[in-house]
Design an enzyme around this catalytic site. Structure first.
Site, PDB file in Angstrom:
ATOM      1  N   ASP A  10      47.795  47.186  50.681  1.00 49.40           N
ATOM      2  CA  ASP A  10      46.839  47.558  51.737  1.00 49.40           C
ATOM      3  C   ASP A  10      46.965  49.065  51.949  1.00 49.40           C
ATOM      4  O   ASP A  10      47.913  49.698  51.469  1.00 49.40           O
ATOM      5  CB  ASP A  10      47.176  46.804  53.039  1.00 49.40           C
ATOM      6  CG  ASP A  10      46.245  47.200  54.189  1.00 49.40           C
ATOM      7  OD1 ASP A  10      45.018  47.269  53.975  1.00 49.40           O
ATOM      8  OD2 ASP A  10      46.737  47.470  55.303  1.00 49.40           O
ATOM      9  N   SER A  11      46.025  49.615  52.722  1.00 48.66           N
ATOM     10  CA  SER A  11      46.099  51.033  53.062  1.00 48.66           C
ATOM     11  C   SER A  11      47.341  51.337  53.891  1.00 48.66           C
ATOM     12  O   SER A  11      47.745  52.490  53.987  1.00 48.66           O
ATOM     13  CB  SER A  11      44.870  51.421  53.877  1.00 48.66           C
ATOM     14  OG  SER A  11      44.872  50.690  55.094  1.00 48.66           O
ATOM     15  N   TYR A  42      41.963  54.016  55.120  1.00 54.41           N
ATOM     16  CA  TYR A  42      40.926  53.961  54.083  1.00 54.41           C
ATOM     17  C   TYR A  42      39.532  53.955  54.711  1.00 54.41           C
ATOM     18  O   TYR A  42      38.568  54.396  54.092  1.00 54.41           O
ATOM     19  CB  TYR A  42      41.078  52.688  53.241  1.00 54.41           C
ATOM     20  CG  TYR A  42      42.158  52.714  52.186  1.00 54.41           C
ATOM     21  CD1 TYR A  42      43.001  53.806  52.025  1.00 54.41           C
ATOM     22  CD2 TYR A  42      42.327  51.620  51.341  1.00 54.41           C
ATOM     23  CE1 TYR A  42      43.994  53.791  51.046  1.00 54.41           C
ATOM     24  CE2 TYR A  42      43.303  51.605  50.356  1.00 54.41           C
ATOM     25  CZ  TYR A  42      44.142  52.689  50.217  1.00 54.41           C
ATOM     26  OH  TYR A  42      45.106  52.664  49.250  1.00 54.41           O
ATOM     27  N   GLY A  43      39.452  53.433  55.935  1.00 53.58           N
ATOM     28  CA  GLY A  43      38.154  53.319  56.607  1.00 53.58           C
ATOM     29  C   GLY A  43      37.474  54.650  56.860  1.00 53.58           C
ATOM     30  O   GLY A  43      36.293  54.699  57.184  1.00 53.58           O
ATOM     31  N   CYS A  73      43.295  44.231  51.592  1.00 54.66           N
ATOM     32  CA  CYS A  73      42.548  45.281  52.289  1.00 54.66           C
ATOM     33  C   CYS A  73      41.064  45.059  52.023  1.00 54.66           C
ATOM     34  O   CYS A  73      40.615  45.186  50.883  1.00 54.66           O
ATOM     35  CB  CYS A  73      42.988  46.645  51.760  1.00 54.66           C
ATOM     36  SG  CYS A  73      42.058  48.015  52.472  1.00 54.66           S
ATOM     37  N   ASN A  74      40.328  44.702  53.064  1.00 50.37           N
ATOM     38  CA  ASN A  74      38.880  44.464  52.894  1.00 50.37           C
ATOM     39  C   ASN A  74      38.177  45.707  52.363  1.00 50.37           C
ATOM     40  O   ASN A  74      37.270  45.614  51.529  1.00 50.37           O
ATOM     41  CB  ASN A  74      38.240  44.104  54.242  1.00 50.37           C
ATOM     42  CG  ASN A  74      38.725  42.782  54.792  1.00 50.37           C
ATOM     43  OD1 ASN A  74      38.084  41.765  54.605  1.00 50.37           O
ATOM     44  ND2 ASN A  74      39.861  42.782  55.469  1.00 50.37           N
ATOM     45  N   THR A  75      38.599  46.868  52.853  1.00 51.71           N
ATOM     46  CA  THR A  75      37.938  48.113  52.466  1.00 51.71           C
ATOM     47  C   THR A  75      38.124  48.354  50.967  1.00 51.71           C
ATOM     48  O   THR A  75      37.172  48.676  50.248  1.00 51.71           O
ATOM     49  CB  THR A  75      38.519  49.287  53.290  1.00 51.71           C
ATOM     50  OG1 THR A  75      38.559  48.905  54.668  1.00 51.71           O
ATOM     51  CG2 THR A  75      37.683  50.533  53.131  1.00 51.71           C
ATOM     52  N   GLU A 151      48.758  50.740  63.031  1.00 52.57           N
ATOM     53  CA  GLU A 151      49.622  51.577  62.177  1.00 52.57           C
ATOM     54  C   GLU A 151      50.823  52.109  62.955  1.00 52.57           C
ATOM     55  O   GLU A 151      51.878  52.330  62.396  1.00 52.57           O
ATOM     56  CB  GLU A 151      48.839  52.756  61.570  1.00 52.57           C
ATOM     57  CG  GLU A 151      48.042  52.413  60.339  1.00 52.57           C
ATOM     58  CD  GLU A 151      48.885  51.906  59.163  1.00 52.57           C
ATOM     59  OE1 GLU A 151      49.856  52.572  58.769  1.00 52.57           O
ATOM     60  OE2 GLU A 151      48.572  50.820  58.639  1.00 52.57           O
ATOM     61  N   CYS A 183      39.036  43.159  58.708  1.00 50.57           N
ATOM     62  CA  CYS A 183      40.041  44.180  58.361  1.00 50.57           C
ATOM     63  C   CYS A 183      41.396  43.559  58.630  1.00 50.57           C
ATOM     64  O   CYS A 183      41.606  42.930  59.672  1.00 50.57           O
ATOM     65  CB  CYS A 183      39.844  45.425  59.216  1.00 50.57           C
ATOM     66  SG  CYS A 183      41.190  46.618  59.042  1.00 50.57           S
ATOM     67  N   THR A 184      42.313  43.735  57.680  1.00 52.47           N
ATOM     68  CA  THR A 184      43.592  43.019  57.778  1.00 52.47           C
ATOM     69  C   THR A 184      44.531  43.583  58.849  1.00 52.47           C
ATOM     70  O   THR A 184      45.548  42.959  59.162  1.00 52.47           O
ATOM     71  CB  THR A 184      44.307  43.024  56.415  1.00 52.47           C
ATOM     72  OG1 THR A 184      44.416  44.379  55.949  1.00 52.47           O
ATOM     73  CG2 THR A 184      43.535  42.193  55.403  1.00 52.47           C
ATOM     74  N   HIS A 185      44.204  44.740  59.393  1.00 53.55           N
ATOM     75  CA  HIS A 185      44.999  45.232  60.521  1.00 53.55           C
ATOM     76  C   HIS A 185      44.735  44.418  61.791  1.00 53.55           C
ATOM     77  O   HIS A 185      45.601  44.298  62.653  1.00 53.55           O
ATOM     78  CB  HIS A 185      44.662  46.702  60.818  1.00 53.55           C
ATOM     79  CG  HIS A 185      45.303  47.684  59.885  1.00 53.55           C
ATOM     80  ND1 HIS A 185      44.924  47.822  58.578  1.00 53.55           N
ATOM     81  CD2 HIS A 185      46.300  48.594  60.087  1.00 53.55           C
ATOM     82  CE1 HIS A 185      45.660  48.767  58.000  1.00 53.55           C
ATOM     83  NE2 HIS A 185      46.503  49.248  58.900  1.00 53.55           N
TER      84      HIS A 185
END
Ligand code: DGL
Length: 282
Positions: A10-11, A42-43, A73-75, A151, A183-185
């Site tokens: 992921d980012s 990444y967004g 990571c969807n992005t 984050e 979004c995985t966050h």
């Protein structure tokens, strides 16, 4: 081959929401997680930048001889799925916003999709939307503050609650009764999202479905491990391990060690960095 680890990236730390579902589904597999925290979010990046990072991260994973790759990571999925499928000779499983379960769940026919700006503006997401848009009305909400809060491990508190209200209350005023977390966050914020949204609102996130899909792919490819003991989990980051380690430990629920990604896989790619430099595709 079956004893090799599964690579998950992921980012940043968001993909841990996927990693925990994978760990629950596949307790004996070794897992290798890459948090690209040195280049998050990444967004706000250009698609070229994200694609180059995905190439670097998967090059690292191949050097560690992974047997499958998970885009947590969807992005990254929206930008790089085609590349991943075309260039990796091992199974690739990728997270993406789950619109179908939301269609089945909504009573008002109005669904909110919370994701990054890049995801919501990507061609991948547009085609997903086209396939589903006659079945519900979708309201798209970019949530960059959620990524930044998770984050730094700020999962609750006045700032987090305010950000959640700012993003979701306008959706409720439009009659939305179902939220898709794209979004995985964001799953780390579910307790507070659900508290603010109330019990009538369904919050949909795909990590368990992805973990089941991964198990099926590994079964079909005869890649499931046959070792009897619990699997190990290894954490790597392109960010500063001393900063990332406490956040990963908190979100993972156990004290873990995070290693620095070797420099050659961590350097910023020589392309435009910000999303604003991405050509407008609409
Ligand atoms: N967690 C990521 C996703 O699922 C991206 C968040 C970011 O870096 O902006 O889209």
């Amino acid at each position: 081959m079956t004893k090799r680890p599964i690579g998950v990236f992921d980012s940043g730390v968001g993909g841990l929401s996927v990693l925990r579902a994978v760990r629950a589904e596949l307790p004996r597999e070794d897992l290798l997680y890459v948090a690209d925290s040195g280049h998050a979010p990444y967004g706000e990046r250009s698609e070229d930048f994200i694609l180059e990072r995905v190439k670097q991260i998967t090059a690292f994973m191949r050097s560690r001889r992974v047997k499958a790759v998970v885009s947590a990571c969807n992005t990254a999925t929206m930008v790089a799925l085609q590349w991943l499928r075309n260039h990796l000779e091992i199974p690739v499983v990728a997270i993406e916003p789950m619109l179908q379960p939301a269609i089945e769940r909504t009573r008002s026919g109005r669904v909110g999709v919370l994701a990054t700006r890049v995801t919501l503006m990507s061609e991948g997401f547009s085609s997903l939307l086209v396939r589903h848009q006659d079945q519900a009305e979708f309201f798209l909400q970019p949530c960059p503050r959620f990524v930044e809060l998770v984050e730094r491990g700020a999962l609750d508190g006045p700032e987090t609650r305010q950000a959640i209200r700012d993003y979701i209350e306008p959706l409720f005023r439009q009659g939305v009764d179902t939220l898709v977390l794209g979004c995985t966050h964001f799953p780390f914020l579910i307790p507070i999202i659900q508290e603010i949204a109330g019990p009538e609102v369904a919050v949909i996130e795909p990590s368990r479905a992805l973990a089941r899909e991964l198990r099926l792919r590994l079964t079909d490819s005869r890649l499931l491990t046959d070792k009897p003991e619990p699997g190990a989990t290894f954490f790597w980051t392109s960010g500063e391990p001393r900063q990332v380690e406490p956040v990963i430990s908190r979100l993972w629920g156990a004290k873990v060690q995070v290693q620095a990604l070797p420099q050659r896989y961590a350097i910023p790619p020589d392309v435009n960095r910000t999303a604003h430099s991405t050509p407008n595709r609409s």
